[in-house]
Design an enzyme around this catalytic site. Sequence first.
Site, PDB file in Angstrom:
ATOM      1  N   ASP A 149      -8.238   7.368  40.904  1.00 45.01           N
ATOM      2  CA  ASP A 149      -8.295   5.927  41.200  1.00 45.01           C
ATOM      3  C   ASP A 149      -7.655   5.659  42.553  1.00 45.01           C
ATOM      4  OD1 ASP A 149      -9.070   3.325  40.729  1.00 45.01           O
ATOM      5  OD2 ASP A 149      -7.237   2.782  39.678  1.00 45.01           O
ATOM      6  N   PHE A 200      -3.075  -4.783  44.238  1.00 46.64           N
ATOM      7  CA  PHE A 200      -3.116  -3.699  43.270  1.00 46.64           C
ATOM      8  C   PHE A 200      -3.552  -2.412  43.987  1.00 46.64           C
ATOM      9  CE2 PHE A 200      -3.919  -7.549  40.820  1.00 46.64           C
ATOM     10  CZ  PHE A 200      -3.125  -7.377  39.701  1.00 46.64           C
TER      11      PHE A 200
END
Length: 432
Positions: A313, A331
């Site tokens: 990720d 984020f």
Amino acid sequence: MSADLAPVLFVNARLIDPAAGSEQRGGLLVRGGRIADLGPGLTRDRAPEGARVVDCGGDVLAPGLIDMQAFVGEPGAEHRETIASATLSAAVGGITTLVATTSTDPAVDDPAVVDFVLRRARDTGRVRVLPMASLTKAREGREMAELGLLQQAGAVAFYDGARSVTNALVMRRAMTYARDFDALIVHFTQDPDLAGGVMNEGEFALRLGLAGVPREAEAVMLDRDLRLVALTGARYHAAVLTSTLSLDSLRAAKAAGLPVTCGVTINHLTLNENDIGDYRTFLKLRPPLRHEDERQKLVAALAEGLIDVIVSDHDPQDVETKRVPFAEAEFGAIGVETMLAAAMRLVHAGDVPLPRVLAAMSSRPAEILGLEQGRLQKGAPADLIRFDPDEPFVVDPDRLHSRCRNTPFDGALLQGVVKLTMVGGAIVHEAA
């Protein structure tokens, strides 16, 4: 990756083939970009004329890793990452194939953008780069993208990044269309109306005074998707799961024979909400890090095989978006260069065997994506890594090769040094 590369003979290696679940001591011969032979009988005196001999000294020799979820920056976000910097980081970390996400500008919703990514990867990349394409136009969730044309252009899956398609009818149509092309739908399962917070909902969030994201935000969206899979028969991959609620639904779907798979990030396997500590923004992730009990259940599900793949990720963020109050920070965290070493925490803790960890980062992603890679077998592409799973090092952000430094493992002691990475028979990284 040319077929006229000189042969390379690896000797004195710990050969692990996660596809077959086998392990043996011996050697491996690479010729013409593929694995020509392997086994205990391959020793230095069996080297072909002109071959380079690499003595592994007992190190692991395994298929190169396949990261099914990484942001490569191009087009549109070259200040955060480029294909050149992302693939250099990947090579140093033992990743030989990066599956690029679609969170770019413009979105990967046109065949020309798919072609751009493929051409840039050929020109500047050290490892293979396979683009995913947007599931909906502009990743807005309102209108299905031209899936057939995008697949013909080279897209390996369809994904809107960290944006859920909330319209069930749009998702149903996309799944029905994808089924007819045998295409893979990848989806970020988080209901945005429930997921308005910045970290895991619970006691720790209350103590920090931060808005939380409940586990139900993930489970509600996954439950909807699984019902649509049952309705359409489409191949479906939940990009990132983080909770036991989701695992229960996934288990039932697999037991019913639905064509579903899922991923988990290395961060959610090795870190929990407590690691956020005193508002450490490098650990502000989407989905958020969960409670330690949830993390342990994820690890058990990986060992069991319920969770199919581990992803980095990889999501680079620059200083201006992270050196701010936690609630205002972006984020995301970088991860391609540390994914393997972080995964060794699970091995050294005795939670997951090494072959199973490697399978989740090589052979299983290859199966899901229909790739030749991920196998340590004769005739397979010579995408290989040599690494020492026990060698320690301290993560120094300034020595990482990404354009950004937002690693959640800043200053951590990890084990697992990649000494050599090979892609298609060409050595693309070798430790000094």
